[in-house]
Design an enzyme around this catalytic site. Structure first.
Site, short mmCIF file in Angstrom:
data_model
loop_
_atom_site.label_atom_id
_atom_site.label_comp_id
_atom_site.label_asym_id
_atom_site.label_seq_id
_atom_site.Cartn_x
_atom_site.Cartn_y
_atom_site.Cartn_z
N TYR A 9 0.82 -1.22 0.00
CA TYR A 9 0.00 0.00 0.00
C TYR A 9 0.85 1.27 0.00
CZ TYR A 9 -4.29 -2.60 0.80
OH TYR A 9 -5.38 -3.43 0.65
N ASP A 29 9.72 -6.77 -4.94
CA ASP A 29 8.92 -7.40 -3.89
C ASP A 29 9.17 -8.90 -3.96
OD1 ASP A 29 6.10 -6.32 -2.27
OD2 ASP A 29 6.54 -8.47 -2.34
N THR A 80 5.45 -3.46 9.41
CA THR A 80 5.99 -3.42 10.78
C THR A 80 4.84 -3.68 11.75
OG1 THR A 80 5.83 -1.00 10.57
CG2 THR A 80 8.03 -1.97 10.52
N THR A 116 7.10 2.38 9.30
CA THR A 116 6.93 3.00 10.62
C THR A 116 7.60 2.13 11.68
OG1 THR A 116 4.77 3.78 9.88
CG2 THR A 116 5.20 3.85 12.26
N LYS A 198 6.54 10.14 13.80
CA LYS A 198 5.54 9.33 13.08
C LYS A 198 4.64 8.58 14.06
CE LYS A 198 3.32 6.79 10.21
NZ LYS A 198 2.23 7.31 9.44
N ASN A 202 0.32 9.23 14.91
CA ASN A 202 -0.74 8.22 14.91
C ASN A 202 -1.33 8.04 16.31
OD1 ASN A 202 -0.60 7.82 12.22
ND2 ASN A 202 0.70 6.02 12.33
N ARG A 238 -12.03 26.51 21.04
CA ARG A 238 -10.81 25.70 21.23
C ARG A 238 -11.11 24.23 21.45
NH1 ARG A 238 -10.38 30.51 22.95
NH2 ARG A 238 -11.48 30.05 24.91
N CYS A 252 -2.06 1.60 10.73
CA CYS A 252 -1.37 2.68 11.46
C CYS A 252 -1.95 2.93 12.85
CB CYS A 252 -1.44 3.96 10.63
SG CYS A 252 -0.46 3.85 9.13
N TYR A 311 -11.50 -1.27 6.80
CA TYR A 311 -11.29 -0.52 8.03
C TYR A 311 -11.69 0.93 7.89
CZ TYR A 311 -7.07 2.12 6.85
OH TYR A 311 -6.20 3.01 6.30
N LYS A 312 -11.85 1.40 6.63
CA LYS A 312 -12.39 2.74 6.44
C LYS A 312 -13.15 2.80 5.13
CE LYS A 312 -9.76 6.33 5.36
NZ LYS A 312 -9.86 6.81 3.98
N1 LIG Z 1 -0.93 1.27 4.79
C1 LIG Z 1 -0.92 2.48 5.31
O1 LIG Z 1 -1.92 3.16 5.33
C2 LIG Z 1 0.36 3.08 5.87
C3 LIG Z 1 0.45 4.47 6.03
C4 LIG Z 1 1.64 5.02 6.51
C5 LIG Z 1 2.70 4.17 6.84
N2 LIG Z 1 2.57 2.82 6.70
C6 LIG Z 1 3.72 1.98 7.04
O2 LIG Z 1 4.34 1.59 5.83
C7 LIG Z 1 4.94 0.30 5.98
C8 LIG Z 1 4.45 -0.60 4.86
O3 LIG Z 1 3.07 -0.81 5.01
P1 LIG Z 1 2.15 -1.32 3.83
O4 LIG Z 1 0.75 -1.02 4.24
O5 LIG Z 1 2.64 -0.82 2.51
O6 LIG Z 1 2.43 -2.91 3.91
P2 LIG Z 1 1.99 -4.00 2.85
O7 LIG Z 1 1.83 -5.27 3.61
O8 LIG Z 1 0.84 -3.50 2.03
O9 LIG Z 1 3.23 -4.14 1.86
C9 LIG Z 1 4.47 -4.60 2.22
C10 LIG Z 1 5.08 -5.33 1.03
O10 LIG Z 1 6.44 -5.65 1.37
C11 LIG Z 1 6.76 -6.91 0.80
N3 LIG Z 1 7.93 -7.40 1.51
C12 LIG Z 1 8.06 -7.71 2.81
N4 LIG Z 1 9.33 -8.08 3.09
C13 LIG Z 1 10.04 -7.97 1.93
C14 LIG Z 1 11.39 -8.21 1.59
N5 LIG Z 1 12.30 -8.62 2.48
N6 LIG Z 1 11.75 -8.05 0.30
C15 LIG Z 1 10.86 -7.64 -0.63
N7 LIG Z 1 9.57 -7.40 -0.35
C16 LIG Z 1 9.16 -7.55 0.92
C17 LIG Z 1 5.49 -7.72 0.97
O11 LIG Z 1 5.44 -8.81 0.06
C18 LIG Z 1 4.41 -6.66 0.68
O12 LIG Z 1 4.03 -6.63 -0.68
C19 LIG Z 1 4.56 -0.18 7.37
O13 LIG Z 1 5.59 0.09 8.26
C20 LIG Z 1 3.36 0.67 7.72
O14 LIG Z 1 3.19 0.85 9.11
C21 LIG Z 1 1.43 2.26 6.20
#
Ligand SMILES: NC(=O)c1ccc[n+]([C@@H]2O[C@H](COP(=O)([O-])OP(=O)(O)OC[C@H]3O[C@@H](n4cnc5c(N)ncnc54)[C@H](O)[C@@H]3O)[C@@H](O)[C@H]2O)c1
Length: 403
Positions: A9, A29, A80, A116, A198, A202, A238, A252, A311-312
């Site tokens: 995402y 990926d 994470t 994060t 960060k 949240n 306020r 998050c 979730y939303k």
């Molecule tokens: N989704 C959100 O709304 C959002 C917003 C802000 C921050 N974040 C943070 O961004 C980070 C990523 O979240 P996300 O929602 O994109 O996760 P996600 O699960 O949608 O995507 C993660 C991707 O990483 C790949 N992956 C994992 N380990 C790997 C590796 N060693 N090599 C190659 N690919 C690998 C997985 O196959 C997956 O496609 C998290 O820390 C999350 O907290 C997410």
């Protein structure tokens, strides 16, 4: 050239945005199906403006692969989660991805962690890997992402950003990279401050949502209208109270504040209670369902339907969603039978799931609005013969119950 690791995402839109703004990008990926889907010309999730962005990145020459690239800049955007027992961040995906990168990274490469993480994670879990592998030449940067599903493309372009780096010069270099597309202000600071900001952002949201949810419970207990009370309170110059809801989900707000509880258990009291309040909301909704059924003389739980699984609103992301939490809670009470429908979820993911709104409504008497998708707002008249439990205060028909 930038190698974006993790095309979920966050990683995918980031890679597409950089590519469509003139940066040479290869996305990596380890999920081969995901890479094959992208290489076949399809995006992997629904998001406003994502398909157009994908096309312009393809035109600009972006490539997708399962291989890690030899290049000078890496962006790691992998999950994470938190450890459900200790509540601490579980950095295993970031650690694994950093090791993957170090296998190929040339001397002096910059490794940007977008995922994060809790304050101190880079110091405790990532820097030791560099030391172990004699790769202290690699520069670490933390650039947390703030975008929200449903408005990702706009927010990538317009949000302010934070970059944490050990050396100002490296921070400025990565700032230049993000400036290729980001029109917001980009602050350069140190890594621990970037990590903390960060998580604090949240946590701020989670605590404020919990306050609104707690008010909803107090008002329910003494038969007061929480929405009217919040509306009037917010006329104070306020005061700005958020709206209550059926719970909190996503990657998050329902996850990151736990990192602080896990790391500072004797200090993060308000945060701990807030997270418990939010996590208790799906159960609260389940109780409301039983109360309403009792009041209406309804005995058949299979005539109750949950509208919305995500979730939303208006996204297809179901992670940690209140509806999934509610269904789990139902199972824990050894009950089953609630029907479910979500226009954004095409696959069968839970029992008793429908894929057509009319068929779903035909089979239920009580509908619980768990998610305020545009669809239900537009089709609200279809609920006129139903008993409605509206968890978002969007339904203005006659017989409506609230949380
Ligand atoms: N989704 C959100 O709304 C959002 C917003 C802000 C921050 N974040 C943070 O961004 C980070 C990523 O979240 P996300 O929602 O994109 O996760 P996600 O699960 O949608 O995507 C993660 C991707 O990483 C790949 N992956 C994992 N380990 C790997 C590796 N060693 N090599 C190659 N690919 C690998 C997985 O196959 C997956 O496609 C998290 O820390 C999350 O907290 C997410």
């Amino acid at each position: 050239m930038v190698n974006v690791i993790g095309l979920g995402y966050i990683g995918l839109p980031t890679a597409l945005m950089m590519s469509s703004h003139g940066v040479e990008v290869i996305g990596t990926d380890y999920n081969k199906d995901l890479v094959d889907t992208l290489n076949a010309g399809h995006t992997t999730f629904k998001e406003d403006g994502l398909d157009d962005l994908f096309q312009s990145a393809l035109d600009a020459g972006i490539r997708f692969t399962t291989d890690y690239q030899v290049t000078d800049t890496y962006i790691v955007s992998v999950p994470t989660p938190y450890d459900k027992f200790s509540k601490k961040v579980d950095p295993c995906y970031v650690v694994a991805a950093v090791k993957n990168v170090l296998d190929v990274a040339p001397q002096g490469a910059v490794l940007v962690i977008e995922s994060t993480v809790s304050p101190g994670t880079v110091e405790k879990s990532i820097r030791p890997i560099l030391k172990e592998q004699n790769r202290t030449d690699v520069k670490l940067v933390h650039a947390p992402e703030r975008i929200i599903p449903g408005n990702m493309v706009y927010e990538l372009l317009h949000n302010n950003r934070t970059i944490g780096a050990d050396e100002k010069e490296i921070g400025e270099r990565i700032k230049q990279l993000y400036s290729s597309f980001c029109q917001g202000e980009i602050v350069v600071t140190d890594i621990k401050t970037a990590e903390m900001t960060k998580v604090v952002e949240n946590t701020f949201r989670a605590v404020n949502i919990a306050f609104a949810n707690e008010l909803a419970k107090i008002c329910r207990h003494d038969n007061m209208d929480v929405y009217e009370i919040i509306r009037i309170c917010n006329m104070h110059p306020r005061v700005n109270i958020l709206q209550p809801g059926p719970g909190v989900g996503g990657h998050c707000i329902s996850v990151d504040p736990w990192f602080l509880v896990g790391d500072y258990p004797s200090l993060a009291k308000v945060i701990d209670e807030s997270m418990k309040t939010n996590d208790g909301m799906p159960d609260f909704v389940l109780n409301r369902i039983y109360e309403i059924m009792k009041e209406k003389g309804m005995t058949d739980i299979t005539r109750v339907g949950l509208y919305g699984l995500t979730y939303k609103e208006n996204v297809d992301d179901m992670r940690e969603s209140p509806t999934l939490q509610l269904l789990e809670s139902q199972e824990r009470h050894l009950a089953t039978g609630l029907k479910v429908y979500d226009p954004f979820i095409e696959k069968d993911v839970v029992a008793n799931q429908y894929h057509n709104l009319d068929e779903f409504l035909d089979d239920i008497d009580l509908v619980v609005i768990m998610v305020k998708h545009n669809e239900i707002k537009e089709e609200m008249n279809k609920l006129s013969s139903k008993v409605v439990l509206d968890c978002h205060n969007i339904c203005h028909l006659n017989e409506v119950y609230h949380i």
